[in-house]
Design an enzyme around this catalytic site. Structure first.
Site, mmCIF file in Angstrom:
data_model
loop_
_atom_site.group_PDB
_atom_site.id
_atom_site.type_symbol
_atom_site.label_atom_id
_atom_site.label_comp_id
_atom_site.label_asym_id
_atom_site.label_seq_id
_atom_site.Cartn_x
_atom_site.Cartn_y
_atom_site.Cartn_z
ATOM 1 N N GLU A 1 0.697 -1.129 0.010
ATOM 2 C CA GLU A 1 0.084 0.062 -0.052
ATOM 3 C C GLU A 1 0.744 1.157 -0.014
ATOM 4 O O GLU A 1 2.059 1.336 0.692
ATOM 5 C CB GLU A 1 -0.855 -0.079 1.358
ATOM 6 C CG GLU A 1 -1.783 -1.190 1.383
ATOM 7 C CD GLU A 1 -2.554 -1.077 2.744
ATOM 8 O OE1 GLU A 1 -2.397 -0.093 3.540
ATOM 9 O OE2 GLU A 1 -3.403 -2.159 2.998
ATOM 10 N N CYS B 1 2.969 8.568 1.723
ATOM 11 C CA CYS B 1 3.430 7.469 2.757
ATOM 12 C C CYS B 1 3.701 6.196 2.075
ATOM 13 O O CYS B 1 2.827 5.469 1.346
ATOM 14 C CB CYS B 1 2.207 7.508 3.422
ATOM 15 S SG CYS B 1 2.573 6.208 4.871
ATOM 16 N N CYS C 1 5.291 -7.292 7.705
ATOM 17 C CA CYS C 1 6.409 -6.635 8.711
ATOM 18 C C CYS C 1 6.759 -7.820 9.626
ATOM 19 O O CYS C 1 5.826 -8.460 10.200
ATOM 20 C CB CYS C 1 5.963 -5.431 9.450
ATOM 21 S SG CYS C 1 7.178 -4.864 10.412
ATOM 22 N N CYS D 1 3.721 -6.101 15.713
ATOM 23 C CA CYS D 1 3.166 -5.103 16.808
ATOM 24 C C CYS D 1 1.642 -5.585 16.932
ATOM 25 O O CYS D 1 1.001 -5.705 15.732
ATOM 26 C CB CYS D 1 3.071 -3.741 16.638
ATOM 27 S SG CYS D 1 4.980 -3.272 16.358
ATOM 28 N N CYS E 1 -1.363 -3.530 14.921
ATOM 29 C CA CYS E 1 -0.891 -3.052 13.672
ATOM 30 C C CYS E 1 -1.244 -4.217 12.510
ATOM 31 O O CYS E 1 -1.016 -5.129 12.672
ATOM 32 C CB CYS E 1 0.601 -2.791 13.300
ATOM 33 S SG CYS E 1 0.993 -2.590 11.766
ATOM 34 N N CYS F 1 -2.362 1.610 8.312
ATOM 35 C CA CYS F 1 -1.502 1.001 7.340
ATOM 36 C C CYS F 1 -1.763 -0.619 7.575
ATOM 37 O O CYS F 1 -2.048 -1.292 8.453
ATOM 38 C CB CYS F 1 -0.252 1.173 7.938
ATOM 39 S SG CYS F 1 1.096 -0.171 8.566
HETATM 40 N N1 SAH Z 1 7.420 0.266 11.159
HETATM 41 C C1 SAH Z 1 7.465 1.394 11.278
HETATM 42 C C2 SAH Z 1 6.706 2.334 10.091
HETATM 43 C C3 SAH Z 1 5.321 1.888 9.685
HETATM 44 S S1 SAH Z 1 4.073 1.798 11.030
HETATM 45 C C4 SAH Z 1 7.011 1.808 12.614
HETATM 46 O O1 SAH Z 1 6.500 1.338 13.350
HETATM 47 O O2 SAH Z 1 7.103 3.056 13.026
HETATM 48 C C5 SAH Z 1 3.825 3.640 10.858
HETATM 49 C C6 SAH Z 1 2.958 4.078 12.025
HETATM 50 O O3 SAH Z 1 1.844 3.666 12.198
HETATM 51 C C7 SAH Z 1 3.656 3.683 13.409
HETATM 52 O O4 SAH Z 1 3.963 4.836 14.300
HETATM 53 C C8 SAH Z 1 2.879 2.604 13.736
HETATM 54 O O5 SAH Z 1 2.940 2.483 15.096
HETATM 55 C C9 SAH Z 1 1.313 3.326 13.401
HETATM 56 N N2 SAH Z 1 0.465 2.383 13.465
HETATM 57 C C10 SAH Z 1 0.430 1.249 13.126
HETATM 58 N N3 SAH Z 1 -0.794 0.386 13.352
HETATM 59 C C11 SAH Z 1 -1.547 1.640 13.760
HETATM 60 C C12 SAH Z 1 -3.012 1.826 14.155
HETATM 61 N N4 SAH Z 1 -3.624 0.574 14.170
HETATM 62 N N5 SAH Z 1 -3.623 2.789 14.756
HETATM 63 C C13 SAH Z 1 -2.815 3.934 14.673
HETATM 64 N N6 SAH Z 1 -1.500 3.744 14.372
HETATM 65 C C14 SAH Z 1 -0.817 2.765 14.081
HETATM 66 FE FE1 SF4 Z 2 5.717 -3.181 11.767
HETATM 67 FE FE2 SF4 Z 2 3.356 -2.241 12.017
HETATM 68 FE FE3 SF4 Z 2 5.026 -2.468 14.277
HETATM 69 FE FE4 SF4 Z 2 5.706 -0.769 12.178
HETATM 70 S S1 SF4 Z 2 3.882 -0.756 13.612
HETATM 71 S S2 SF4 Z 2 6.999 -2.193 13.182
HETATM 72 S S3 SF4 Z 2 4.826 -1.968 10.597
HETATM 73 S S4 SF4 Z 2 4.383 -4.167 13.001
#
Ligand code: SAH
Ligand code: SF4
Length: 335
Positions: free
Chosen positions: A85, A98, A105, A109, A112, A325
């Site tokens: 995406e 973006c 990934c 997390c 996410c 994302c």
């Molecule tokens: N892996 C990197 C960049 C991609 S994620 C990182 O974790 O920073 C980009 C941002 O989106 C990160 O700050 C992540 O924590 C946030 N993000 C992921 N899932 C989310 C969600 N469900 N709601 C809000 N922010 C989210």
């Molecule tokens: Fe990976 Fe999503 Fe965690 Fe960013 S927030 S490090 S994209 S799992």
């Protein structure tokens, strides 16, 4: 290819140096991706280039435009069939892209959508850069800001990400200002330190999301390996070397990390650092994590500000198009 690599290849073909600039002008400024159509080159040169190089753009398989704020989300298909995406959004009036750095990934997390979908592979340099070109071609917008905040963890695909940054800032290609590029990372200390030695003063955003290791462990598995203290230590060094204010991202999750105590502890952790906190009300993708009330969100920000930490609430863009994302890709995989 980097500018230098392309120049070398062009010379090896026996072409003059300025031919490289002409080709890059077609690609990056005019969005012409077939050599056949590069009309200031001779037929013979166009054929040589077609034989030697290819310019591959990802194919748009789905596109959603928000009726609220014109945020546009793209789902792209790569050459091997994997999907990623990218998002076009407007930040302070400027077109911002973006972009993704990995398919899925590996960090996983828990909040996410991308993390929950597992990890497939790193993107190549070309796959990273071409997301920008594909957005520009489709939208007719000139991208001014680039955030590495799409799918994947940029610092786990370090070499390709850094190479893509160097390509995008080159004056003969996209010519984006380095200060208009942001890399968002979950926080991998040794990679942040490495980045601080690159001489690239790009913006760094650290996804902290918790004020204690005990809580961070629960949502970011990697925190068990690198503690908050280690992550912030590296961020501090990056901040000092780059002289850029580091952004701290903090997702607000109801009754998990939204307590007054969390705000106070966060302020304490960041004491003495030149930082800016982005508070992001969570975009719920799993059932047990919800947004705090607006009152709670505002209060969290106020506590930070009263403690001397600059903070802003980052309202989501494109709320009506599943712009969080990884959401679009997951839905597409499930079809
Ligand atoms: N892996 C990197 C960049 C991609 S994620 C990182 O974790 O920073 C980009 C941002 O989106 C990160 O700050 C992540 O924590 C946030 N993000 C992921 N899932 C989310 C969600 N469900 N709601 C809000 N922010 C989210
Ligand atoms: Fe990976 Fe999503 Fe965690 Fe960013 S927030 S490090 S994209 S799992």
């Amino acid at each position: 290819m980097s500018y230098d690599e392309f120049l070398t290849a062009i010379k090896e073909l026996g072409l003059e140096r300025y031919r490289a600039d002409q080709v890059l002008d077609w690609v990056y400024k005019k969005h012409v991706f077939v050599f056949e159509k590069m009309t200031n080159l001779s037929k013979e040169h166009r054929n040589m280039l077609t034989e030697k190089f290819s310019i591959d753009l990802p194919e748009i398989v789905e596109k959603r435009v928000s009726s609220l704020d014109k945020t546009t989300k793209y789902l792209y298909k790569l050459q091997d069939g994997n999907t990623i995406e990218s998002v076009l959004l407007f930040h302070e009036g400027y077109a911002t892209a973006c972009i993704s750095t990995q398919v899925g990934c590996p960090v996983k997390c828990s909040f996410c959508a991308t993390g929950q979908s597992g990890f497939v592979r790193n993107l190549s340099t070309g796959e990273i850069v071409s997301q920008i070109l594909a957005i520009e071609k489709d939208s007719n917008q000139t991208i001014r800001n680039i955030v590495y905040m799409g799918m994947g963890e940029p610092l786990l695909n370090y070499d390709n990400v850094l190479k893509s940054v160097r390509i995008l800032i080159h004056e003969k290609t996209k010519n984006v200002g380095i200060r208009r590029i942001t890399i968002s990372t979950v926080g991998i200390p040794e990679k942040i330190l490495k980045l601080s030695d690159e001489g690239l003063d790009l913006n760094l955003a650290i996804s902290l999301h918790a004020s204690t290791d005990e809580k961070r462990d629960q949502i970011i598995p990697m925190n068990k390996r690198y503690s908050i203290e280690e992550v912030l230590h590296a961020a501090r060094i990056y901040q000092e070397k780059s002289d850029r204010r580091v952004t701290i991202e903090y997702i607000l999750i109801r009754e998990f990390n939204d307590f007054d105590e969390d705000a106070r502890r966060l302020a304490k952790l960041l004491k003495g650092m030149k930082v800016f906190v982005n508070l992001i009300p969570i975009n719920p993708v799993v059932s047990n994590m919800e947004r705090p009330t607006q009152w709670k969100i505002n209060r969290f920000k106020e506590i930070l500000i009263e403690s001397g930490v600059e903070a802003e609430i980052r309202y989501e863009k494109g709320a009506d198009i599943e712009a969080a994302c990884g959401q679009l890709r997951i839905r597409n995989l499930q079809r």
